[in-house]
Scaffold this motif. Structure first.
Motif, mmCIF file in Angstrom:
data_model
loop_
_atom_site.group_PDB
_atom_site.id
_atom_site.type_symbol
_atom_site.label_atom_id
_atom_site.label_comp_id
_atom_site.label_asym_id
_atom_site.label_seq_id
_atom_site.Cartn_x
_atom_site.Cartn_y
_atom_site.Cartn_z
ATOM 1 N N ALA A 50 8.561 2.506 -15.312
ATOM 2 C CA ALA A 50 7.142 2.837 -15.224
ATOM 3 C C ALA A 50 6.794 3.150 -13.779
ATOM 4 O O ALA A 50 7.584 2.900 -12.865
ATOM 5 C CB ALA A 50 6.282 1.666 -15.707
ATOM 6 N N MET A 51 5.590 3.689 -13.586
ATOM 7 C CA MET A 51 5.011 3.762 -12.253
ATOM 8 C C MET A 51 4.315 2.428 -12.013
ATOM 9 O O MET A 51 3.510 1.996 -12.851
ATOM 10 C CB MET A 51 4.007 4.909 -12.169
ATOM 11 N N TYR A 52 4.633 1.801 -10.900
ATOM 12 C CA TYR A 52 4.058 0.501 -10.577
ATOM 13 C C TYR A 52 2.995 0.664 -9.494
ATOM 14 O O TYR A 52 3.240 1.325 -8.471
ATOM 15 C CB TYR A 52 5.148 -0.466 -10.118
ATOM 16 N N TYR A 53 1.848 0.025 -9.734
ATOM 17 C CA TYR A 53 0.712 0.130 -8.831
ATOM 18 C C TYR A 53 0.312 -1.247 -8.312
ATOM 19 O O TYR A 53 0.258 -2.223 -9.068
ATOM 20 C CB TYR A 53 -0.500 0.727 -9.552
ATOM 21 N N CYS A 54 -0.008 -1.292 -7.041
ATOM 22 C CA CYS A 54 -0.604 -2.458 -6.409
ATOM 23 C C CYS A 54 -2.123 -2.307 -6.519
ATOM 24 O O CYS A 54 -2.635 -1.195 -6.347
ATOM 25 C CB CYS A 54 -0.149 -2.489 -4.951
ATOM 26 N N ALA A 55 -2.824 -3.392 -6.792
ATOM 27 C CA ALA A 55 -4.274 -3.321 -6.947
ATOM 28 C C ALA A 55 -4.934 -4.567 -6.378
ATOM 29 O O ALA A 55 -4.310 -5.634 -6.305
ATOM 30 C CB ALA A 55 -4.644 -3.162 -8.423
ATOM 31 N N TRP A 83 -6.686 0.627 -5.438
ATOM 32 C CA TRP A 83 -5.373 0.949 -5.988
ATOM 33 C C TRP A 83 -4.534 1.709 -4.974
ATOM 34 O O TRP A 83 -5.052 2.511 -4.187
ATOM 35 C CB TRP A 83 -5.529 1.818 -7.242
ATOM 36 N N GLY A 84 -3.226 1.457 -5.028
ATOM 37 C CA GLY A 84 -2.298 2.271 -4.262
ATOM 38 C C GLY A 84 -1.929 3.517 -5.041
ATOM 39 O O GLY A 84 -2.423 3.748 -6.148
ATOM 40 N N LEU A 131 9.405 -4.766 -4.946
ATOM 41 C CA LEU A 131 8.329 -3.861 -4.575
ATOM 42 C C LEU A 131 7.463 -4.524 -3.501
ATOM 43 O O LEU A 131 7.242 -5.737 -3.538
ATOM 44 C CB LEU A 131 7.460 -3.519 -5.783
ATOM 45 N N SER A 132 6.995 -3.712 -2.561
ATOM 46 C CA SER A 132 6.114 -4.199 -1.504
ATOM 47 C C SER A 132 4.824 -3.400 -1.513
ATOM 48 O O SER A 132 4.817 -2.215 -1.865
ATOM 49 C CB SER A 132 6.786 -4.044 -0.133
ATOM 50 N N CYS A 133 3.760 -4.037 -1.101
ATOM 51 C CA CYS A 133 2.452 -3.376 -0.995
ATOM 52 C C CYS A 133 1.818 -3.806 0.322
ATOM 53 O O CYS A 133 1.542 -4.996 0.525
ATOM 54 C CB CYS A 133 1.563 -3.765 -2.162
ATOM 55 N N GLN A 134 1.642 -2.832 1.201
ATOM 56 C CA GLN A 134 1.013 -3.109 2.487
ATOM 57 C C GLN A 134 -0.492 -2.885 2.355
ATOM 58 O O GLN A 134 -0.927 -1.847 1.851
ATOM 59 C CB GLN A 134 1.581 -2.215 3.584
ATOM 60 N N VAL A 135 -1.251 -3.865 2.815
ATOM 61 C CA VAL A 135 -2.714 -3.805 2.719
ATOM 62 C C VAL A 135 -3.282 -3.563 4.104
ATOM 63 O O VAL A 135 -2.933 -4.262 5.057
ATOM 64 C CB VAL A 135 -3.286 -5.111 2.154
ATOM 65 N N THR A 136 -4.157 -2.585 4.221
ATOM 66 C CA THR A 136 -4.801 -2.324 5.508
ATOM 67 C C THR A 136 -6.315 -2.298 5.324
ATOM 68 O O THR A 136 -6.835 -2.143 4.224
ATOM 69 C CB THR A 136 -4.328 -0.988 6.110
ATOM 70 N N ARG A 137 -7.008 -2.455 6.457
ATOM 71 C CA ARG A 137 -8.467 -2.379 6.502
ATOM 72 C C ARG A 137 -9.137 -3.452 5.656
ATOM 73 O O ARG A 137 -10.214 -3.234 5.094
ATOM 74 C CB ARG A 137 -8.969 -0.992 6.087
ATOM 75 N N GLY A 185 -2.844 -7.729 -7.663
ATOM 76 C CA GLY A 185 -2.054 -7.592 -8.875
ATOM 77 C C GLY A 185 -1.096 -6.424 -8.826
ATOM 78 O O GLY A 185 -1.255 -5.501 -8.025
ATOM 79 N N TRP A 186 -0.088 -6.480 -9.666
ATOM 80 C CA TRP A 186 0.818 -5.363 -9.924
ATOM 81 C C TRP A 186 0.594 -4.915 -11.354
ATOM 82 O O TRP A 186 0.656 -5.718 -12.288
ATOM 83 C CB TRP A 186 2.275 -5.778 -9.738
ATOM 84 N N PHE A 187 0.339 -3.626 -11.505
ATOM 85 C CA PHE A 187 0.155 -3.006 -12.812
ATOM 86 C C PHE A 187 1.178 -1.902 -12.968
ATOM 87 O O PHE A 187 1.730 -1.409 -11.988
ATOM 88 C CB PHE A 187 -1.270 -2.457 -12.941
ATOM 89 N N ARG A 188 1.433 -1.486 -14.230
ATOM 90 C CA ARG A 188 2.392 -0.423 -14.431
ATOM 91 C C ARG A 188 1.905 0.512 -15.528
ATOM 92 O O ARG A 188 1.107 0.117 -16.391
ATOM 93 C CB ARG A 188 3.771 -0.995 -14.782
ATOM 94 N N LYS A 189 2.388 1.743 -15.461
ATOM 95 C CA LYS A 189 1.943 2.741 -16.424
ATOM 96 C C LYS A 189 3.106 3.643 -16.813
ATOM 97 O O LYS A 189 3.813 4.174 -15.951
ATOM 98 C CB LYS A 189 0.806 3.582 -15.848
ATOM 99 N N ILE A 190 3.257 3.798 -18.116
ATOM 100 C CA ILE A 190 4.209 4.742 -18.681
ATOM 101 C C ILE A 190 3.401 5.945 -19.139
ATOM 102 O O ILE A 190 2.315 5.774 -19.699
ATOM 103 C CB ILE A 190 4.946 4.124 -19.882
#
Length: 125
Positions: A91-96, A116-117, A20-26, A35-40
């Motif tokens: 799960a759904m994975y979120y970048c934070a 959060w993404g 998984l990748s998370c691009q950060v802007t601004r 962090g990486w979080f996940r939710k079912i």
């Protein structure tokens, strides 16, 4: 205002791998605990991994030895390498992100993360 955009989610078979990748802007990513979080569905968000701006890492017990979190501050990217995936990782994975260093216990405190993404879906069958 920090913006986070995840990518890399997919459907894979058990034992497979995803990155998984998370691009950060601004924002200057160097100033943030990431962090990486996940939710079912039906469950609360849970922390998978965090990485400090000094690159110290924390993992939830169930992913230790299988997941690796890393960051490239120059390119403004956060990554999560996931190996030996299991159906329970679906799960759904979120970048934070949260400003400053990762306070002890942040892995279990998703409300502390202010940015959060939109999430990327990982399905393991």
């Amino acid at each position: 205002h920090v913006q986070l955009v995840e990518s890399g989610g997919d459907s894979v078979q058990a034992g497979g791998s995803l990155t998984l990748s998370c691009q950060v802007t601004r924002a200057n990513i160097r100033n943030y605990c990431m962090g990486w979080f996940r939710k079912i569905p039906g469950n609360d968000r849970e922390g998978a991994a965090t990485i400090d701006n000094g690159e110290g890492t924390k993992y939830r017990d169930s992913v230790k030895g299988r997941f690796t979190i890393s960051r490239d501050d120059a390119k403004k990217f956060l990554y999560l390498q996931m190996d030996n995936l299991a159906p329970d990782d679906t799960a759904m994975y979120y970048c934070a992100a949260v400003g400053g260093g990762c306070t002890d216990g942040y892995l279990a405190k998703w409300p502390a993360f202010g940015y959060w993404g939109q999430g990327t879906q990982v399905t393991v069958s």
